[in-house]
Design a protein around this motif. Structure first.
Motif, mmCIF file in Angstrom:
data_model
loop_
_atom_site.group_PDB
_atom_site.id
_atom_site.type_symbol
_atom_site.label_atom_id
_atom_site.label_comp_id
_atom_site.label_asym_id
_atom_site.label_seq_id
_atom_site.Cartn_x
_atom_site.Cartn_y
_atom_site.Cartn_z
ATOM 1 N N GLN A 89 0.886 -1.153 0.000
ATOM 2 C CA GLN A 89 0.000 0.000 0.000
ATOM 3 C C GLN A 89 0.924 1.202 0.000
ATOM 4 N N VAL A 90 0.805 1.988 -0.991
ATOM 5 C CA VAL A 90 1.735 3.104 -1.076
ATOM 6 C C VAL A 90 1.022 4.411 -0.765
ATOM 7 N N GLU A 91 1.581 5.113 0.184
ATOM 8 C CA GLU A 91 1.032 6.428 0.509
ATOM 9 C C GLU A 91 2.032 7.481 0.080
ATOM 10 N N VAL A 92 1.662 8.225 -0.900
ATOM 11 C CA VAL A 92 2.545 9.284 -1.370
ATOM 12 C C VAL A 92 2.120 10.575 -0.693
ATOM 13 N N GLU A 93 3.083 11.204 -0.018
ATOM 14 C CA GLU A 93 2.783 12.423 0.736
ATOM 15 C C GLU A 93 2.173 13.494 -0.159
ATOM 16 N N GLY A 94 1.111 14.084 0.308
ATOM 17 C CA GLY A 94 0.489 15.182 -0.427
ATOM 18 C C GLY A 94 -0.343 14.731 -1.604
ATOM 19 N N GLN A 95 -0.509 13.413 -1.741
ATOM 20 C CA GLN A 95 -1.331 12.914 -2.840
ATOM 21 C C GLN A 95 -2.366 11.953 -2.291
ATOM 22 N N PRO A 96 -3.523 11.852 -2.960
ATOM 23 C CA PRO A 96 -4.504 10.870 -2.487
ATOM 24 C C PRO A 96 -3.915 9.460 -2.557
ATOM 25 N N LYS A 97 -4.316 8.605 -1.617
ATOM 26 C CA LYS A 97 -3.792 7.249 -1.563
ATOM 27 C C LYS A 97 -4.215 6.492 -2.818
ATOM 28 N N HIS A 98 -3.270 5.885 -3.423
ATOM 29 C CA HIS A 98 -3.614 5.136 -4.633
ATOM 30 C C HIS A 98 -2.632 3.994 -4.842
ATOM 31 N N VAL A 99 -3.033 3.068 -5.632
ATOM 32 C CA VAL A 99 -2.121 1.981 -5.973
ATOM 33 C C VAL A 99 -1.904 1.905 -7.485
ATOM 34 N N ARG A 100 -2.702 2.644 -8.231
ATOM 35 C CA ARG A 100 -2.616 2.552 -9.686
ATOM 36 C C ARG A 100 -2.514 3.959 -10.269
ATOM 37 N N ILE A 101 -1.603 4.119 -11.210
ATOM 38 C CA ILE A 101 -1.364 5.446 -11.783
ATOM 39 C C ILE A 101 -1.499 5.374 -13.300
ATOM 40 N N ALA A 118 3.555 21.408 -21.463
ATOM 41 C CA ALA A 118 4.852 20.768 -21.241
ATOM 42 C C ALA A 118 6.025 21.682 -21.577
ATOM 43 N N GLY A 119 5.810 22.636 -22.457
ATOM 44 C CA GLY A 119 6.885 23.547 -22.838
ATOM 45 C C GLY A 119 8.024 22.806 -23.507
ATOM 46 N N THR A 120 9.261 23.056 -23.006
ATOM 47 C CA THR A 120 10.445 22.437 -23.630
ATOM 48 C C THR A 120 10.511 20.934 -23.360
ATOM 49 N N ASP A 121 9.740 20.459 -22.387
ATOM 50 C CA ASP A 121 9.735 19.021 -22.100
ATOM 51 C C ASP A 121 8.625 18.285 -22.828
ATOM 52 N N TYR A 122 8.124 18.894 -23.879
ATOM 53 C CA TYR A 122 7.047 18.262 -24.643
ATOM 54 C C TYR A 122 7.463 16.865 -25.099
ATOM 55 N N LEU A 123 6.590 15.907 -24.913
ATOM 56 C CA LEU A 123 6.804 14.477 -25.186
ATOM 57 C C LEU A 123 7.726 13.810 -24.166
ATOM 58 N N ARG A 124 8.126 14.564 -23.138
ATOM 59 C CA ARG A 124 8.920 13.975 -22.056
ATOM 60 C C ARG A 124 8.265 14.253 -20.704
ATOM 61 N N ALA A 125 7.275 15.134 -20.696
ATOM 62 C CA ALA A 125 6.591 15.464 -19.449
ATOM 63 C C ALA A 125 5.226 14.772 -19.423
ATOM 64 N N VAL A 126 4.831 14.292 -18.225
ATOM 65 C CA VAL A 126 3.545 13.609 -18.090
ATOM 66 C C VAL A 126 2.698 14.262 -16.997
ATOM 67 N N ASP A 127 1.403 13.912 -16.987
ATOM 68 C CA ASP A 127 0.522 14.466 -15.966
ATOM 69 C C ASP A 127 0.756 13.799 -14.602
ATOM 70 N N ASN A 128 0.724 12.474 -14.549
ATOM 71 C CA ASN A 128 0.918 11.762 -13.280
ATOM 72 C C ASN A 128 2.247 11.017 -13.278
ATOM 73 N N HIS A 129 3.075 11.327 -12.274
ATOM 74 C CA HIS A 129 4.388 10.679 -12.180
ATOM 75 C C HIS A 129 4.294 9.390 -11.368
#
Ligand SMILES: [Cu+2]
Length: 237
Positions: free
Chosen positions: A146-158, A168-179
């Motif tokens: 069970q992973v609890e990521v600080e400051g984020q809702p508890k989840h197991v699937r991303i 994304a700016g200069t990181d276009y195609l390298r930046a994502v919404d959920n890490h």
């Protein structure tokens, strides 16, 4: 079931499933490694490059010196009796032995590291993360933990999708919404598979690249040793 709290020391993976801009980050050398085995691979790369550079300078120096100082126009003739001298006979043994020595020095350390890359460590504290490739996004699932990521809702699937160009700016195609957020100092096993076509999970800083194939499970592992955001890409095709 282990509960893993991910707090201060975390690294996050931003992985896009888009191979079109695989050369987006053009550096002079490999990126700074962020895991133990990645560091070993980097060190072998540096050692090999250093040996190659030293040999290059010595051999080219010798060739250029010979061209300049022993040219025909200076009255030099080719040595017809080299093979009759002691060095002429033994150089055919000495030179290959030296070359093999260099080769085996590289191969020995490379072999040790390859075994580490290949053999996923066993143990209670090993953290499993399922990684599923999709067109054109990645899905992660923390297994057994069970992973609890600080400051984020508890989840197991991303679900991780790449950001549009304006966000994304200069990181276009390298930046994502959920890490994918992972702890530093824990051995992590990635289990790769795919929901549609063949993908390849690749994060340069972790020195991890593995095919994600529908119907199969492939595995890689990392031991993160520093914090940061590490961007990867699908390296299939
Ligand atoms: Cu892909």
């Amino acid at each position: 079931m282990n509960v893993k709290r991910i707090g201060a020391t975390t690294a996050s993976l931003s992985l896009t499933c888009w191979a079109g801009h695989a050369a987006a980050e053009l550096g002079f050398n490999f990126p700074e490694p962020a895991a133990g085995v990645a560091q070993e691979i980097y060190d072998i790369h540096m050692m090999t490059t250093t040996i190659a550079a030293v040999l290059l300078v010595i051999i080219f120096g010798f060739v250029i010196y010979s061209l300049v100082y022993h040219r025909k126009s200076r009255g030099y003739a080719a040595d017809q009796h080299f093979h009759e001298s002691w060095f002429g006979r033994w150089s055919w043994v000495i030179v290959p032995v030296l070359v093999l020595g260099v080769d085996l020095t590289i191969a020995n350390s490379a072999h040790k590291t390859l075994v580490k890359v290949w053999e996923v460590p066993k143990g209670e504290d090993l953290m499993d993360v399922k990684v599923v490739g999709h067109q054109w996004w990645w899905e992660y699932e923390y297994l057994d933990h069970q992973v609890e990521v600080e400051g984020q809702p508890k989840h197991v699937r991303i679900e991780s999708r790449y950001l549009p160009e304006d966000k994304a700016g200069t990181d276009y195609l390298r930046a994502v919404d959920n890490h994918l957020v992972l702890p530093v100092g824990t051995k992590i096993r990635f289990l790769h598979t795919s929901a549609d076509v063949n993908h390849a999970f690749w994060v340069p800083e972790l020195a991890v690249k593995k095919d994600a194939i529908p119907g199969y499970v492939t595995e890689t592992w990392v031991d993160l040793n520093r914090e940061g955001t590490f961007r990867g890409q699908c390296a299939e095709l």
